[in-house]
Design an enzyme around this catalytic site. Sequence first.
Site, PDB file in Angstrom:
ATOM      1  N   GLU A 322       0.871  -1.201   0.133  1.00 29.42           N
ATOM      2  CA  GLU A 322      -0.219  -0.105   0.022  1.00 29.42           C
ATOM      3  C   GLU A 322       0.904   1.487  -0.052  1.00 29.42           C
ATOM      4  O   GLU A 322       1.997   1.466   0.848  1.00 29.42           O
ATOM      5  CB  GLU A 322      -0.752   0.066   1.314  1.00 29.42           C
ATOM      6  CG  GLU A 322      -1.705   1.446   1.437  1.00 29.42           C
ATOM      7  CD  GLU A 322      -2.519   1.719   0.354  1.00 29.42           C
ATOM      8  OE1 GLU A 322      -2.589   2.770   0.121  1.00 29.42           O
ATOM      9  OE2 GLU A 322      -3.400   0.884  -0.014  1.00 29.42           O
ATOM     10  N   ALA A 357       3.090   0.490  -5.520  1.00 26.33           N
ATOM     11  CA  ALA A 357       3.009  -1.077  -6.043  1.00 26.33           C
ATOM     12  C   ALA A 357       4.028  -1.309  -7.312  1.00 26.33           C
ATOM     13  O   ALA A 357       4.502  -2.247  -7.525  1.00 26.33           O
ATOM     14  CB  ALA A 357       1.650  -1.331  -6.330  1.00 26.33           C
ATOM     15  N   ASP A 374      -6.313  -4.613  -5.874  1.00 23.92           N
ATOM     16  CA  ASP A 374      -7.615  -3.681  -5.561  1.00 23.92           C
ATOM     17  C   ASP A 374      -7.112  -2.252  -5.477  1.00 23.92           C
ATOM     18  O   ASP A 374      -6.768  -1.602  -4.384  1.00 23.92           O
ATOM     19  CB  ASP A 374      -7.836  -4.225  -4.105  1.00 23.92           C
ATOM     20  CG  ASP A 374      -9.058  -3.840  -3.604  1.00 23.92           C
ATOM     21  OD1 ASP A 374      -9.762  -2.837  -4.454  1.00 23.92           O
ATOM     22  OD2 ASP A 374      -9.387  -3.610  -2.449  1.00 23.92           O
TER      23      ASP A 374
END
Length: 512
Positions: A322, A357, A374
């Site tokens: 994250e 990411a 996600d």
Amino acid sequence: MTRTRSARIALLATVFVCAACGLVYELALVALGSYLIGDTVGQASIVVSLMVFAMGMGALLAKPLQRKAAAAFAAVELVLALLGGLSVLLLYAAFAWLSLYTPALIAMALVLGTLIGAEIPLLMEMLQRIRRQEAGSAVADLFAADYVGALLGGLAFPFVLLPLFGQIEGALAVGMVNAVAGLGLVLTVFRAELGRRAKAILIGSAVVVGGVLVGAYVMAEDFEVTARQALYADPVVHAERTPYQEIVLTESIALAGTHDVRLFLNGDLQFSSVDEYRYHEAMVHPAMSGPHGRVLVLGGGDGLGLREILRYPDVERVTLVELDPAIIDLARTEPRLTSLNRNAFADPRVAVRTEDAFTWLRGATDRYDVIIVDMPDADSTATAKLYSLEFYGLVERALAPEGRMSVQSGSPYFAPNAFWCVENTLRAAGLKTVPYEVSVPAFGEWGFHLAARDTAPTLTLPPGMPLRSLDAPTLAAATVFPPDRRNAGDLAVSTLMDPVILRYAREEWTNY
């Protein structure tokens, strides 16, 4: 001679400060637009092009003012300090209450650019009054101070002003500095050129401008809370601005006692506690129907997808990547979130990486049985790269040979081109895909892609895992799309250099 030199130094120092303030105003408008609208490139293009144009017009408009250059310069700086200092506050108000952000931005950029453009001709005239010199030499002196000041402003905005003051208070503080610098030069070096009436008017105006800026600074926090609440239907229970985004948590309680907790990132809804399980069950469990000892989650910092993964006792290790550490801290400590994610981050099987990411995947060497992607919707330049061919190529490299991945893909109803662009891009990266959609009332119809490396995966559920919103017949039906929402196969692949998904998403979502 010493007095002349001191006057020149004072003037060039003022040029330095004013240039820094001018660039801060410009960057503040760009940053605010990227936070509120999400289109960093578009907002930067609007602000920079309009301000550069207006600066040229301001330079022309300043020509008749050169006869009273000192008084005109002081007046310009006071107006610039007032409007530049209030610019972020006024634009936020236009966004929150009037839905007129873009027209207000255009007007503000033009006005500020005109005032900034008027500075240099007036300062040039003032410099020549201190000591006459060749035009080329005077221009070199002025522009050297101007450009170095712009460098200071450009570096101070992200590294000093935003962390210490925030956007609203930072702009107001710069406005105060701008007013002091401009008026200070005129009332000291050029005071002899001002009559008593002019001095009185300038000092009185400065008191008014200073009072407005100081008052706005004192009230800025209350204003921001009120403006933020105007953007959301439910009471705001947590809000913070991080270097990456604005995080807002709201909560409403129905007469029947039902709590609805909602998370917003940069104004975009991430989940509603009333129906988030429908989204997260659909995203996670089809991917878990197979080997799932090692799981990678890209995004999902709220921990709700993590909650579903950890329901499997045979999961050995979960790595969650994250970008924003603030969202992880919130999900770990905020009681409303920990009750929803069941303290997922306290599970010893979970390892968190607070990194981008895309960058993290470039250095990743492990292979994962399940990868859950996600990510926020591709409605900004920052998120579009997470839907690119290059990104999916990196994800495919991290996937184990028999692994499966699930990709949040937006709404096939509201944004079908963006949804099917995801499929085409996944396939271009060498992945086999199965698209499917579920109903999430807070979002509407929402879609995902299940993908694998060598053969198209079968959309099934792990045996023995009780779910609230899915069973075998429901999942089978989820693969059926109506004729007007099917993949026509002619959509382009999204890449880093050509993020077409961003264009698709913007074109389609603006219709709703």
